[in-house]
Design a protein around this motif. Structure first.
Motif, PDB file in Angstrom:
ATOM      1  N   ASP A 157       8.440   2.484 -11.453  1.00 17.04           N
ATOM      2  CA  ASP A 157       7.861   3.010 -12.683  1.00 17.04           C
ATOM      3  C   ASP A 157       6.976   4.204 -12.342  1.00 17.04           C
ATOM      4  OD1 ASP A 157       5.390   2.033 -11.736  1.00 17.04           O
ATOM      5  OD2 ASP A 157       5.623   0.146 -12.817  1.00 17.04           O
ATOM      6  N   PHE A 158       6.402   4.814 -13.377  1.00 21.10           N
ATOM      7  CA  PHE A 158       5.544   5.978 -13.188  1.00 21.10           C
ATOM      8  C   PHE A 158       4.107   5.586 -12.834  1.00 21.10           C
ATOM      9  CE2 PHE A 158       8.974   7.859 -15.702  1.00 21.10           C
ATOM     10  CZ  PHE A 158       9.162   9.062 -15.033  1.00 21.10           C
ATOM     11  N   ILE A 159       3.815   4.298 -12.785  1.00 20.74           N
ATOM     12  CA  ILE A 159       2.465   3.865 -12.436  1.00 20.74           C
ATOM     13  C   ILE A 159       2.233   4.035 -10.936  1.00 20.74           C
ATOM     14  CG2 ILE A 159       0.880   1.908 -12.399  1.00 20.74           C
ATOM     15  CD1 ILE A 159       2.209   0.896 -14.939  1.00 20.74           C
ATOM     16  N   VAL A 160       3.223   3.632 -10.120  1.00 17.34           N
ATOM     17  CA  VAL A 160       3.162   3.816  -8.664  1.00 17.34           C
ATOM     18  C   VAL A 160       4.466   4.474  -8.217  1.00 17.34           C
ATOM     19  CG1 VAL A 160       2.692   2.709  -6.443  1.00 17.34           C
ATOM     20  CG2 VAL A 160       1.817   1.685  -8.542  1.00 17.34           C
ATOM     21  N   PRO A 161       4.627   5.784  -8.444  1.00 14.86           N
ATOM     22  CA  PRO A 161       5.905   6.451  -8.162  1.00 14.86           C
ATOM     23  C   PRO A 161       5.989   6.996  -6.729  1.00 14.86           C
ATOM     24  CG  PRO A 161       4.462   7.976  -9.275  1.00 14.86           C
ATOM     25  CD  PRO A 161       3.667   6.702  -9.079  1.00 14.86           C
ATOM     26  N   THR A 162       5.778   6.137  -5.731  1.00 13.29           N
ATOM     27  CA  THR A 162       5.695   6.608  -4.353  1.00 13.29           C
ATOM     28  C   THR A 162       6.783   6.019  -3.477  1.00 13.29           C
ATOM     29  OG1 THR A 162       4.164   4.840  -3.778  1.00 13.29           O
ATOM     30  CG2 THR A 162       3.201   6.893  -4.532  1.00 13.29           C
ATOM     31  N   GLY A 163       7.332   6.862  -2.603  1.00 13.50           N
ATOM     32  CA  GLY A 163       8.289   6.421  -1.610  1.00 13.50           C
ATOM     33  C   GLY A 163       7.592   6.125  -0.292  1.00 13.50           C
ATOM     34  N   LEU A 164       8.374   6.149   0.803  1.00 11.44           N
ATOM     35  CA  LEU A 164       7.783   5.900   2.114  1.00 11.44           C
ATOM     36  C   LEU A 164       6.781   7.001   2.447  1.00 11.44           C
ATOM     37  CD1 LEU A 164       9.193   7.999   4.337  1.00 11.44           C
ATOM     38  CD2 LEU A 164      11.113   6.447   3.997  1.00 11.44           C
ATOM     39  N   ARG A 165       5.834   6.698   3.342  1.00 14.03           N
ATOM     40  CA  ARG A 165       4.730   7.615   3.606  1.00 14.03           C
ATOM     41  C   ARG A 165       4.550   7.837   5.106  1.00 14.03           C
ATOM     42  NH1 ARG A 165       0.263   4.673  -0.031  1.00 14.03           N
ATOM     43  NH2 ARG A 165       1.676   2.924   0.201  1.00 14.03           N
ATOM     44  N   ARG A 166       4.331   9.095   5.472  1.00 16.18           N
ATOM     45  CA  ARG A 166       3.946   9.470   6.835  1.00 16.18           C
ATOM     46  C   ARG A 166       2.596  10.175   6.749  1.00 16.18           C
ATOM     47  NH1 ARG A 166       9.459  10.710   6.536  1.00 16.18           N
ATOM     48  NH2 ARG A 166      10.778   9.582   8.042  1.00 16.18           N
ATOM     49  N   THR A 167       1.632   9.713   7.516  1.00 15.66           N
ATOM     50  CA  THR A 167       0.276  10.248   7.429  1.00 15.66           C
ATOM     51  C   THR A 167      -0.167  10.781   8.787  1.00 15.66           C
ATOM     52  OG1 THR A 167      -0.231   8.603   5.727  1.00 15.66           O
ATOM     53  CG2 THR A 167      -2.084   9.760   6.723  1.00 15.66           C
ATOM     54  N   TYR A 168      -0.645  12.020   8.785  1.00 19.37           N
ATOM     55  CA  TYR A 168      -1.136  12.686   9.990  1.00 19.37           C
ATOM     56  C   TYR A 168      -2.638  12.901   9.816  1.00 19.37           C
ATOM     57  CZ  TYR A 168       3.856  13.747  10.135  1.00 19.37           C
ATOM     58  OH  TYR A 168       5.232  13.658  10.116  1.00 19.37           O
ATOM     59  N   SER A 169      -3.441  12.513  10.807  1.00 21.40           N
ATOM     60  CA  SER A 169      -4.884  12.514  10.597  1.00 21.40           C
ATOM     61  C   SER A 169      -5.645  12.991  11.829  1.00 21.40           C
ATOM     62  CB  SER A 169      -5.356  11.113  10.200  1.00 21.40           C
ATOM     63  OG  SER A 169      -4.927  10.146  11.143  1.00 21.40           O
ATOM     64  N   ILE A 170      -6.870  13.463  11.569  1.00 19.49           N
ATOM     65  CA  ILE A 170      -7.760  13.947  12.623  1.00 19.49           C
ATOM     66  C   ILE A 170      -9.198  13.708  12.175  1.00 19.49           C
ATOM     67  CG2 ILE A 170      -7.836  16.302  11.681  1.00 19.49           C
ATOM     68  CD1 ILE A 170      -7.936  17.296  14.604  1.00 19.49           C
TER      69      ILE A 170
END
Length: 402
Positions: free
Chosen positions: A339-352
């Protein structure tokens, strides 16, 4: 007297946190600036009160007592297209209305004896905020949605010997839910639903140190079943009506490994399994006379997922520490449950990030870029495909030792 005043201030900060919100996602792991900097792979930190959230068994590495306050800003971005289910033509395209969220974290912990520690934290395990343009098919599902989540967790940690430590804790979990739908596409007006609920959960953790350089740990956080009572209203009709729904937030297993190369360098590996199958539906029953009918049944059917993370920490000196991180999150959302409430696919996060320390105070800052994969799901007007999704994450933390 000074210590008593600091203790009272810390407890008030932990229990009186203002409105909380997450963004771009449902499960929240941004519990400290250092945790953001290391991609969420931070289960074995020393003298870090945020271990109340990340791994209570590591509170046994705390000397003395301390308080900590963290705030993480998350700003999501993304676009979507909806195509006709038969003809394949684009029915609608648009983007999310950017609704940044602030994720708080407040912690207090104290070493009681050579073998016993206590702590309390107030932080977010689940939360989100999102919305779409009025007058669109997306707004039929989500004009504006917000889930405020807060977990208050008192914990107790015990060090059995030089190798084993463990912890147990309780959880008071708060959820405040607000849903707004723009129904102008079907000839009606705006629907508003708002309510909140409290429920209880628990957690356990254990660490085992093979030697001075290698350590493993595991944390389990229980599922939490919420019975939500809310007020619902379709503007311009016959006023407010009662609404009721049941949602079970999932339990989690986190497994971590810590390796110290030397006195200045260490790396953490982390894997977290979230049992999202508990979020099988978002069904809401309405009181008598509600204009849109007695109930709204929404299949979700989320599937269980894994999150993998690696974090690296380097001590430039006694005062300055640098951190890097990377994480990969699979998505839980099936085609017929999106749905449009949580419209997210897989995630890659790069951090510093960077941390400054002196004998009493620690200040940490972190930045992360979350690249969010495409997601396709069935919607009111056909098949929807989200793309160009990402989130900017900025976190800052402060702690004081006493």
């Amino acid at each position: 007297m000074k210590k008593k005043a600091l203790l009272a201030a810390a407890i008030l900060a932990a229990l009186a946190v203002p409105q909380v919100a997450g963004a771009e996602g449902f499960g929240i792991v941004q519990w400290s600036a250092e945790g953001v900097a290391m991609g969420g792979a931070r289960m074995f930190a020393e003298n870090d009160v945020s271990m109340v959230a990340a791994n209570p068994a590591s509170l046994t590495k705390l000397e003395g007592a301390g308080i900590g306050v963290n705030a993480t800003y998350i700003s999501p971005h993304g676009r979507y297209e909806t195509t006709h289910p038969v003809y394949g033509i684009t029915v609608e395209s648009g983007r999310n209305r950017i609704h940044p969220g602030i994720v708080p974290g407040t912690y207090l912990a104290k070493k009681m004896t050579e073998k016993d520690w206590i702590g309390i934290g107030a932080y977010t395990r689940y939360g989100m905020v999102s919305g779409f343009q009025p007058g669109t098919y997306a707004a039929l599902n989500n004009l504006f949605a917000k889930m405020n989540g807060l977990s208050i967790t008192p914990v107790y940690a015990h060090k059995f010997d030089s190798k084993w430590s463990a912890a147990v804790g309780a959880e008071i979990n708060y959820v405040g839910l607000e849903l707004n739908k723009d129904l102008s596409k079907i000839g009606s007006t705006t629907m508003h639903l708002k309510g909140d609920t409290y429920a209880l959960g628990w957690n356990v953790a254990a660490n085992y140190a093979f030697d001075k350089k290698n350590e493993v740990g595991v944390v389990y956080r229980s599922k939490v079943k919420h019975s939500l009572e809310a007020d619902a209203e379709v503007y311009g009709t016959n006023g407010k009506h009662s609404a009721y729904g049941i949602v079970t937030l999932p339990d989690q297993w986190s497994i971590g490994y810590n390796h110290k190369f030397d006195a200045k360098n260490r790396v953490e590996l982390n894997a977290t399994r979230t049992n999202w199958h508990t979020y099988d539906a978002l069904n809401i029953a309405f009181g008598s006379g509600f204009p849109l009918g007695p109930k709204s049944d929404n299949y979700k059917g989320y599937r269980d997922t894994w999150r993998y993370a690696v974090g690296y920490e380097h001590k430039f000196s006694d005062k300055y520490i640098g951190m890097l991180g990377f994480s990969f999150d699979d998505h839980a959302i099936p085609y017929n449950g999106g749905d449009f409430i949580v419209p997210t696919g897989l995630r890659r996060t790069y951090s510093i990030g960077m941390q400054y320390n002196d004998k009493k105070q620690t200040v940490a800052v972190a930045y992360a870029h979350e690249q969010i994969g495409d997601l396709s799901f069935a919607s009111e007007a056909g098949s929807t495909h989200t793309h160009n999704n990402y989130a900017k994450i900025i976190s800052i933390g402060y702690s004081y030792k006493f």
